[in-house]
Design a protein around this motif. Structure first.
Motif, short mmCIF file in Angstrom:
data_model
loop_
_atom_site.label_atom_id
_atom_site.label_comp_id
_atom_site.label_asym_id
_atom_site.label_seq_id
_atom_site.Cartn_x
_atom_site.Cartn_y
_atom_site.Cartn_z
N PRO A 1 0.85 -1.20 0.00
CA PRO A 1 0.00 0.00 0.00
C PRO A 1 0.88 1.25 0.00
N LYS A 2 0.33 2.34 -0.47
CA LYS A 2 1.07 3.61 -0.48
C LYS A 2 0.93 4.27 0.88
N LEU A 3 1.79 3.84 1.80
CA LEU A 3 1.75 4.32 3.18
C LEU A 3 3.16 4.52 3.71
N SER A 4 3.28 5.28 4.77
CA SER A 4 4.57 5.38 5.45
C SER A 4 4.87 4.06 6.13
N GLU A 5 6.13 3.81 6.44
CA GLU A 5 6.50 2.54 7.07
C GLU A 5 5.76 2.32 8.37
N LYS A 6 5.59 3.35 9.17
CA LYS A 6 4.94 3.21 10.48
C LYS A 6 3.44 2.92 10.35
N ASP A 7 2.85 3.28 9.20
CA ASP A 7 1.42 3.07 9.02
C ASP A 7 1.09 1.73 8.36
N ILE A 8 2.10 1.00 7.90
CA ILE A 8 1.85 -0.34 7.34
C ILE A 8 1.61 -1.31 8.49
N LYS A 9 0.46 -1.97 8.50
CA LYS A 9 0.05 -2.79 9.63
C LYS A 9 0.72 -4.15 9.68
N GLY A 10 1.25 -4.61 8.54
CA GLY A 10 1.87 -5.92 8.52
C GLY A 10 1.71 -6.57 7.16
N ILE A 11 1.98 -7.87 7.10
CA ILE A 11 1.91 -8.63 5.86
C ILE A 11 0.82 -9.67 6.00
N LYS A 12 -0.08 -9.74 5.02
CA LYS A 12 -1.14 -10.74 5.02
C LYS A 12 -0.99 -11.67 3.82
N VAL A 13 -1.00 -12.97 4.08
CA VAL A 13 -1.06 -13.96 3.00
C VAL A 13 -2.51 -14.03 2.55
N CYS A 14 -2.73 -13.79 1.26
CA CYS A 14 -4.09 -13.60 0.75
C CYS A 14 -4.35 -14.47 -0.47
N ARG A 15 -5.62 -14.45 -0.88
CA ARG A 15 -5.97 -14.96 -2.19
C ARG A 15 -6.20 -13.78 -3.13
N VAL B 1 0.36 -12.91 -2.21
CA VAL B 1 -0.47 -13.93 -2.85
C VAL B 1 0.42 -14.96 -3.54
N PRO B 2 0.31 -16.24 -3.18
CA PRO B 2 1.02 -17.28 -3.92
C PRO B 2 0.29 -17.55 -5.24
N VAL B 3 0.98 -17.45 -6.34
CA VAL B 3 0.37 -17.71 -7.65
C VAL B 3 1.11 -18.86 -8.33
N GLN B 4 0.47 -19.42 -9.36
CA GLN B 4 1.05 -20.56 -10.05
C GLN B 4 0.87 -20.42 -11.56
N PHE B 5 1.72 -21.11 -12.30
CA PHE B 5 1.63 -21.05 -13.76
C PHE B 5 0.89 -22.25 -14.34
N ASP B 6 0.53 -23.22 -13.51
CA ASP B 6 -0.34 -24.32 -13.96
C ASP B 6 -1.76 -23.77 -14.01
N LEU B 7 -2.28 -23.54 -15.21
CA LEU B 7 -3.60 -22.93 -15.37
C LEU B 7 -4.73 -23.95 -15.46
N THR B 8 -4.40 -25.21 -15.21
CA THR B 8 -5.43 -26.25 -15.25
C THR B 8 -6.52 -25.98 -14.21
N ALA B 9 -7.77 -26.01 -14.63
CA ALA B 9 -8.90 -25.91 -13.70
C ALA B 9 -9.20 -27.31 -13.19
#
Length: 260
Positions: A172-186, A236-244
């Motif tokens: 996010p476009k924030l100062s270092e002190k305003d960044i709340k942390g890191i979230k692993v997301c989808r 976000v962990p992403v992958q190059f295997d596009l198989t559904a």
């Protein structure tokens, strides 16, 4: 790691972009750095490769100055291919791409040259991370995110990544002190509602500008868009295997081999 890792740095904004200069400065604290990046901006090129024209690679770092830097006339994916096959002589221990000027969250990952470079490295079996900052300004301030770039990079070097997985990291476009942390997301379900702005040149010829509005259709609190909106870094962990894979069972019920 006992031995300094070999780190490939690339991007899609071009080798002179402030974002890649910030990324290089962090990687120099961690390992041996080699840079192969486009000689001009390549945003939105996705996973394009150059096959119908010649490619040029120019060493731009003088003498024995480190890191060694090369500019490439091709796409971000071309840069990774060049690095692995012509420059390094071996696969690097890590590939980092960015820091991109602008978001690569949600559906933007599909169009992103930044992430496509990282994905290409992943295809080659190289652990890879794409970094992006939600600020499109050429003079964006990357200082607030450097600490987090280093932390995430060190975690990847120490722990590795699952096979076929690449990390898409957005700040996010924030100062270092305003960044709340890191979230692993989808990845959030979102899209661009697009249109073409039609205009006419002084010579009477029609031309078009692609415009659009980003539409987030996802209200989940586990998405990259939610994290960024609420002051977190999204990972976000992403992958190059596009198989559904979830669709295979259903498709196997079709009468695909019924000749009647």
């Amino acid at each position: 790691m006992k031995k300094k890792p070999l780190i490939l740095v690339t991007n899609d904004d071009g080798i002179s972009a402030p974002g890649i200069r910030a990324l290089i400065s962090v990687m120099k604290e961690i390992g041996e750095v080699v840079v192969v990046a486009p000689d001009s901006p390549q945003s939105g090129t996705g996973h394009a490769i150059t096959i119908n024209s010649t490619l040029y690679l120019n060493k731009i770092s003088p003498g024995d100055v480190t890191p060694v830097e090369y500019s490439c006339s091709g796409t971000p994916v071309d840069c990774v291919k060049f690095a692995v096959n012509e420059v390094l002589g071996r696969k690097p221990d890590l590939c980092v791409s960015g820091i991109n000027h602008g978001s690569n969250s949600s559906i933007n990952v599909i169009y992103s040259g930044t992430m496509s470079a990282a994905v290409e490295a992943g295809i080659e079996g190289i652990p890879a991370i794409g970094f992006s900052l939600l600020d499109y300004d050429w003079n964006a301030d990357f200082e607030p995110v450097k600490k987090f770039v280093k932390k995430i990079t060190m975690e990847v070097l120490e722990n590795g990544l699952p096979e076929g997985v690449i990390l898409n990291v957005n700040f996010p476009k924030l100062s270092e002190k305003d960044i709340k942390g890191i979230k692993v997301c989808r990845q959030a379900k979102a899209m661009w509602s697009e249109k073409f702005d039609k205009r006419t040149s002084p010579m009477g010829r029609d031309y078009y500008w692609l415009t659009g509005k980003f539409v987030n259709q996802d209200n989940g609190e586990d998405t990259d868009e939610w994290a960024l909106k609420h002051g977190y870094i999204s990972l976000v962990p992403v992958q190059f295997d596009l198989t559904a894979h979830h669709a295979i069972q259903n498709l196997n019920t079709w009468k695909l081999n019924d000749n009647s």
